[in-house]
Design an enzyme around this catalytic site. Structure first.
Site, PDB file in Angstrom:
ATOM      1  N   GLN A  99       0.839  -1.204   0.000  1.00  0.00           N
ATOM      2  CA  GLN A  99       0.000   0.000   0.000  1.00  0.00           C
ATOM      3  C   GLN A  99       0.866   1.244   0.000  1.00  0.00           C
ATOM      4  O   GLN A  99       0.354   2.353  -0.108  1.00  0.00           O
ATOM      5  CB  GLN A  99      -0.869   0.036   1.270  1.00  0.00           C
ATOM      6  CG  GLN A  99      -1.943  -1.015   1.339  1.00  0.00           C
ATOM      7  CD  GLN A  99      -2.581  -1.067   2.723  1.00  0.00           C
ATOM      8  OE1 GLN A  99      -2.351  -2.006   3.471  1.00  0.00           O
ATOM      9  NE2 GLN A  99      -3.386  -0.078   3.086  1.00  0.00           N
ATOM     10  N   PHE A 126      -5.906  -4.471   3.298  1.00  0.00           N
ATOM     11  CA  PHE A 126      -6.662  -4.220   4.532  1.00  0.00           C
ATOM     12  C   PHE A 126      -5.829  -3.589   5.633  1.00  0.00           C
ATOM     13  O   PHE A 126      -6.133  -3.751   6.812  1.00  0.00           O
ATOM     14  CB  PHE A 126      -7.338  -5.519   5.015  1.00  0.00           C
ATOM     15  CG  PHE A 126      -8.141  -6.208   3.948  1.00  0.00           C
ATOM     16  CD1 PHE A 126      -9.295  -5.615   3.451  1.00  0.00           C
ATOM     17  CD2 PHE A 126      -7.732  -7.412   3.405  1.00  0.00           C
ATOM     18  CE1 PHE A 126     -10.037  -6.218   2.444  1.00  0.00           C
ATOM     19  CE2 PHE A 126      -8.456  -8.027   2.390  1.00  0.00           C
ATOM     20  CZ  PHE A 126      -9.611  -7.425   1.912  1.00  0.00           C
ATOM     21  N   ARG A 152      -5.978   6.869  17.148  1.00  0.00           N
ATOM     22  CA  ARG A 152      -7.275   6.797  16.458  1.00  0.00           C
ATOM     23  C   ARG A 152      -8.317   6.080  17.329  1.00  0.00           C
ATOM     24  O   ARG A 152      -9.500   6.418  17.293  1.00  0.00           O
ATOM     25  CB  ARG A 152      -7.145   6.145  15.079  1.00  0.00           C
ATOM     26  CG  ARG A 152      -8.406   6.267  14.229  1.00  0.00           C
ATOM     27  CD  ARG A 152      -8.203   5.801  12.790  1.00  0.00           C
ATOM     28  NE  ARG A 152      -7.700   6.841  11.916  1.00  0.00           N
ATOM     29  CZ  ARG A 152      -8.466   7.745  11.284  1.00  0.00           C
ATOM     30  NH1 ARG A 152      -9.777   7.711  11.406  1.00  0.00           N
ATOM     31  NH2 ARG A 152      -7.924   8.661  10.521  1.00  0.00           N
ATOM     32  N   GLU A 186     -13.018   2.204   5.100  1.00  0.00           N
ATOM     33  CA  GLU A 186     -12.969   1.565   6.416  1.00  0.00           C
ATOM     34  C   GLU A 186     -14.273   1.619   7.231  1.00  0.00           C
ATOM     35  O   GLU A 186     -14.618   0.643   7.899  1.00  0.00           O
ATOM     36  CB  GLU A 186     -11.857   2.205   7.267  1.00  0.00           C
ATOM     37  CG  GLU A 186     -10.460   2.009   6.713  1.00  0.00           C
ATOM     38  CD  GLU A 186      -9.470   2.955   7.392  1.00  0.00           C
ATOM     39  OE1 GLU A 186      -9.469   4.140   7.062  1.00  0.00           O
ATOM     40  OE2 GLU A 186      -8.728   2.497   8.265  1.00  0.00           O
TER      41      GLU A 186
HETATM   42  N1  MTE Z   1     -11.160  -3.188  -0.050  1.00  0.00           N
HETATM   43  C1  MTE Z   1     -10.579  -4.254  -0.649  1.00  0.00           C
HETATM   44  N2  MTE Z   1     -11.266  -4.931  -1.583  1.00  0.00           N
HETATM   45  N3  MTE Z   1      -9.315  -4.650  -0.317  1.00  0.00           N
HETATM   46  C2  MTE Z   1      -8.595  -3.999   0.651  1.00  0.00           C
HETATM   47  O1  MTE Z   1      -7.455  -4.373   0.929  1.00  0.00           O
HETATM   48  N4  MTE Z   1      -8.548  -2.153   2.294  1.00  0.00           N
HETATM   49  C3  MTE Z   1      -9.346  -1.259   3.148  1.00  0.00           C
HETATM   50  C4  MTE Z   1     -10.378  -0.500   2.306  1.00  0.00           C
HETATM   51  N5  MTE Z   1     -11.093  -1.411   1.456  1.00  0.00           N
HETATM   52  C5  MTE Z   1      -9.192  -2.879   1.314  1.00  0.00           C
HETATM   53  C6  MTE Z   1     -10.494  -2.493   0.892  1.00  0.00           C
HETATM   54  C7  MTE Z   1      -8.556  -0.268   3.869  1.00  0.00           C
HETATM   55  S1  MTE Z   1      -7.794  -0.743   5.297  1.00  0.00           S
HETATM   56  C8  MTE Z   1      -8.446   1.039   3.456  1.00  0.00           C
HETATM   57  S2  MTE Z   1      -7.607   2.196   4.381  1.00  0.00           S
HETATM   58  C9  MTE Z   1      -9.048   1.497   2.198  1.00  0.00           C
HETATM   59  O2  MTE Z   1      -9.693   0.452   1.496  1.00  0.00           O
HETATM   60  C10 MTE Z   1      -7.955   2.105   1.327  1.00  0.00           C
HETATM   61  O3  MTE Z   1      -8.410   2.492   0.090  1.00  0.00           O
HETATM   62  P1  MTE Z   1      -9.169   3.882  -0.193  1.00  0.00           P
HETATM   63  O4  MTE Z   1      -8.475   4.932   0.599  1.00  0.00           O
HETATM   64  O5  MTE Z   1      -9.019   4.045  -1.646  1.00  0.00           O
HETATM   65  O6  MTE Z   1     -10.576   3.674   0.259  1.00  0.00           O
HETATM   66  N1  HPA Z   2      -4.874   5.857   9.158  1.00  0.00           N
HETATM   67  C1  HPA Z   2      -4.138   4.980   8.450  1.00  0.00           C
HETATM   68  N2  HPA Z   2      -2.837   5.002   8.403  1.00  0.00           N
HETATM   69  C2  HPA Z   2      -2.199   5.954   9.089  1.00  0.00           C
HETATM   70  C3  HPA Z   2      -2.898   6.905   9.846  1.00  0.00           C
HETATM   71  C4  HPA Z   2      -4.308   6.855   9.879  1.00  0.00           C
HETATM   72  O1  HPA Z   2      -4.985   7.660  10.538  1.00  0.00           O
HETATM   73  N3  HPA Z   2      -1.993   7.710  10.420  1.00  0.00           N
HETATM   74  C5  HPA Z   2      -0.791   7.254  10.028  1.00  0.00           C
HETATM   75  N4  HPA Z   2      -0.904   6.191   9.230  1.00  0.00           N
HETATM   76 MO1  MOS Z   3      -6.270   1.124   6.056  1.00  0.00          MO
HETATM   77  S1  MOS Z   3      -6.083   0.252   7.910  1.00  0.00           S
HETATM   78  O1  MOS Z   3      -5.922   2.746   6.710  1.00  0.00           O
HETATM   79  O2  MOS Z   3      -4.804   0.604   5.376  1.00  0.00           O
END
Ligand code: MTE
Ligand code: HPA
Ligand code: MOS
Length: 763
Positions: A202, A233, A315, A718
């Site tokens: 990521q 995730f 958080r 999330e």
């Molecule tokens: N959805 C899928 N299919 N796979 C993933 O790994 N990660 C989650 C969420 N949804 C995830 C997911 C997490 S922890 C985060 S922080 C967000 O997707 C990150 O992507 P975004 O910021 O584009 O929503």
């Molecule tokens: N969310 C996810 N990742 C992070 C954050 C947060 O708030 N702060 C630092 N890394």
């Molecule tokens: Mo999501 S736990 O902020 O990668």
């Protein structure tokens, strides 16, 4: 000419067909270079020890082995800590800190050879006593970071004068990410000792920085590329770097490409998980259930190093209010150091644990007063004009919960169903039902302010096709398609004119992790800014070249027009190129308005809040302890969603993943510190059969972000996970009903069949 509607429309994930047909490229599917070598790593089988000797001679003599690597073979820093604390080595030095810790690595002609050879290492340890749980760490004051306190008002005074008072605790279990694609990296040596790393991360920029540091090279000697992850995730926010470094160091030592893919069991043993929390509370409330004063004490298992534990614990504190006004509140947070793998980000990033704490409190109050928990929830919700300041002194200005909760109450038929469930339970001694309604409010922005920046790179080629690149990564969440929609909409071209490309540190530098649900918010803005720069140049060109007013130039339906003038976007691109106009631009975005002072625990850490609510109805079997969700109704505020189909997928997936965390996924270490739940045989994630039988998931139609986010959308990645707290609450109710109804069962999470049976039998 009608405008093309690329945003606010349900467009299929760009990789959907490739996923199901096997044509989507993951690192381990890429064609292998003919001189590729494979590596694997050997781990400690004790939790805490000094290494007296490590004899790798038999490993090195094993046929097909090229060489081994220990900490001493790493030319630069033997260090993988994201915060640069020097508290987490790539390979252990002389000290072993958890069972499963990588100690050495082996490079061989095949993966099978490397894995066989690993077993031949002879290691002598001098065992040291390990700290294996939160309580022991608290007793010994074993912390990775100093405790933190957040307060508003005077909780002590409020508690002592409250007419009612309750104390209690809840333990929330950890969670394994169980991404389908495990950790994997391939490093390819380039000219002059440079390295190209293909990985599943990521956070490509962090991998780039850490690989460079481990090689003792400048950052520009390393290039990292991520096309997509097979799920992350949060488990690949920091934890991909270690494996990338091992491959890069070997590649650097041998000048040959090197690949490492973790076996599932090793991935589970050697990479961090969601933090388990022990939460104590002390709450005072009036006779209607209104909270007057509250104190929380959080203690979380961080494992051996800080990793992201600081911001995760923060958080959790930021979400210890969830959706409720706490006028007199103190939250204390202990970041415990244990001899277990270093825990890390997991969807919600501490938020879910903090929210389980307050939802537990609300349930406890409701049971004490004999009220419907929803009534207690409603009475404590943040107000619109008053009672609207968070424990960190941010005024909640965008609260939509009163309206959203009312809508869900009606569409889910909550009140009527609660009565039906009571009636059902009266005639059903073995199968018992419960229902619960929980809201969620989740702060959007990285709480580490400087991470709230993003950039993009957009090219328009002379045939009008567009190349899109940005710092965000695709992990299945649909980020790439959303950003492509935004760019296609800006240029008013068909979506298939926009090429989605792999995230690459050579194209966009110094990026933040794709995390904190802010991928679309930030990269969408950056990509749009880049597209707008190019548009601006095209508008000037058209205006000069065809003597039209700049303000008349419109991009619409694959065309550009101004008064009499009209040309296809492709023709214009060609003309502009001939006219020597730059058709490439970068875009940048920084989240506005946010600030936070940890000293006074006050500020505005979040640009806005995402909101949602869920009603879950569950059934438990009082003989076996099994539970299932028979119906879930969800209403989620995605603002004006960029892509409702993708967002619905995120809501469904997040909820089910949250339900897994709270009901079936149990992480268990034995008394020696060995993780015994290191495979799907012992660790149960939800499958299709665990999806609620009736699953009504809706995006709230009234949603619109009051902040000027990209197309007024809201983050979705999330927060839906936290809606699953309703499942845990409903299980509590089903158990309580069986036991007579007055007391809240002492049910921790996960509510496994065993835990449910223990509650039923009063164990
Ligand atoms: N959805 C899928 N299919 N796979 C993933 O790994 N990660 C989650 C969420 N949804 C995830 C997911 C997490 S922890 C985060 S922080 C967000 O997707 C990150 O992507 P975004 O910021 O584009 O929503
Ligand atoms: N969310 C996810 N990742 C992070 C954050 C947060 O708030 N702060 C630092 N890394
Ligand atoms: Mo999501 S736990 O902020 O990668």
């Amino acid at each position: 000419m009608p405008k093309i509607r690329n945003v606010h429309s349900s467009i299929t994930h760009d990789s959907a067909r490739k996923h199901v047909s096997g044509k989507a490229h993951y690192v381990d599917d890429l064609p292998e270079p003919s001189n590729l070598l494979h590596c694997y790593f050997g781990t400690s089988d004790v939790a805490h020890a000094r290494i007296l000797s490590m004899d790798l001679s038999a490993v090195e003599q094993y046929p097909g082995v090229v060489r081994t690597m220990t900490a001493r073979d790493i030319p630069g820093d033997n260090e993988v800590s994201p915060a640069h604390n020097f508290d987490e080595p790539v390979l252990a030095n002389d000290l072993v800190q958890f069972a499963g810790q990588p100690l050495f690595a082996v490079l061989a002609e095949s993966r099978a050879i490397a894995r066989q050879a690993v077993k031949l290492a002879k290691i002598e340890y001098e065992k040291l006593p390990p700290i294996l749980d939160i309580e022991t760490a608290l007793d010994r004051k074993s912390f990775v970071i100093d405790p933190q306190v957040m307060r508003q008002g005077d909780s002590r005074a409020a508690l002592s004068t409250s007419p009612n008072r309750l104390q209690g605790k809840i333990f929330t279990g950890g969670q394994e990410h169980f991404y389908l694609e495990g950790q994997v990296s391939m490093s390819l040596p380039q000219e002059d000792g440079d390295i190209l790393v293909l990985t599943s991360s990521q956070h490509p920029s962090e991998v780039q920085h850490l690989v460079a540091r481990s090689l003792g090279k400048p950052i520009n000697a390393v290039n990292v590329e991520v096309r997509r992850m097979g799920g992350a995730f949060g488990g690949k926010e920091t934890q991909a770097a270690q494996w990338a470094i091992i491959t890069a160091v070997f590649a650097n030592l041998t000048d040959r490409p090197v690949k490492l893919r973790l076996d599932r069991d090793d991935d589970m043993r050697s990479t961090g998980k969601r933090h388990d929390f022990l939460i104590h509370y002390d709450v005072g409330f009036d006779d209607e259930g209104r909270i007057l004063g509250i104190e929380f004490e959080h203690a979380l298992r961080c494992g051996i190093s800080a990793d992201l534990s600081g911001p995760i614990a923060d958080r959790a504190m930021f979400h210890s209010d969830n959706a409720y006004y706490l006028s007199n509140v103190t939250v204390t947070s202990h970041r415990c150091k244990t001899n277990t793998v270093s825990n890390t980000a997991f969807r919600g990033f501490g938020g879910p644990q903090g929210m389980v704490g307050i939802e537990r409190v609300i349930d406890a109050i409701a049971y004490r007063l004999g009220k419907d928990p929803l009534e207690v929830r409603e009475i404590n919700l943040y107000g619109l004009k008053e009672r609207n300041v968070t424990p960190y002194k941010m005024t909640v200005k965008d609260n939509v919960l009163h309206s959203l909760v009312a809508d869900l109450k009606e569409s889910s038929d909550y009140t009527q169903r609660r009565r039906q469930i009571d009636a059902f339970n009266r005639n059903s001694p073995v199968i018992r039902r419960g229902i619960a309604f929980t809201p969620a409010k989740f702060g959007i922005s990285f709480t580490t302010a400087f991470l709230n920046q993003a950039a993009a790179l957009v090219h328009v080629y002379k045939d009008g096709s567009v190349h899109l690149n940005h710092g965000g990564t695709e992990m299945g969440q649909g980020l790439m398609i959303k950003i492509a929609q935004i760019v296609a909409d800006e240029f008013q071209v068909d979506l298939d004119k926009v090429k989605i490309t792999a995230t690459n540190t050579g194209k966009v530098p110094n990026t933040s992790a794709t995390a904190a649900s802010s991928g679309t918010d930030m990269n969408g803005m950056a990509a749009r800014a880049a597209a707008r720069k190019i548009k601006k140049r095209l508008i000037s060109f058209v205006s000069k070249e065809f003597s039209v007013d700049k303000s008349d130039v419109r991009f619409i339906n694959n065309h550009v027009e101004a008064g009499e003038f009209e040309m296809s976007f492709a023709e214009l691109a060609e003309q502009a190129w001939m006219g020597r106009i730059s058709l490439s631009a970068t875009g940048f975005y920084r989240t506005p308005k946010i600030h936070y002072d940890p000293e006074t625990s006050s500020g505005r850490p979040f640009l806005y809040f995402a909101y949602g609510a869920a009603v879950s109805e569950v059934e438990i079997d009082c003989l076996t302890g099994e539970s299932r969700i028979i119906r879930a109704d969800i209403l989620y505020d995605a603002g004006k969603s960029v892509n409702p189909a993708i967002d619905i997928g995120q809501i469904e997936g997040g909820f089910v993943q949250g339900a897994g965390w709270l009901t079936s996924e149990e992480i268990w270490w034995d008394t020696e510190g060995h993780l015994r739940t290191h495979a799907p045989s012992t660790y149960k994630i939800p499958t299709c059969g665990d999806i609620p039988e009736i699953f009504n998931v809706q995006i709230w139609q009234k949603g619109r972000n009051r902040e000027k986010t990209i197309h007024r959308s809201k983050a979705v990645g999330e927060p839906p996970l936290m809606l699953a707290i309703s499942v845990h609450s409903a299980i509590n109710q089903a158990i309580a009903g069986k036991l007579g109804g007055e007391t809240l069962p002492a049910l921790d999470t996960p509510a496994t069949p065993e835990a449910i049976l223990n509650c039923l039998s009063g164990a």
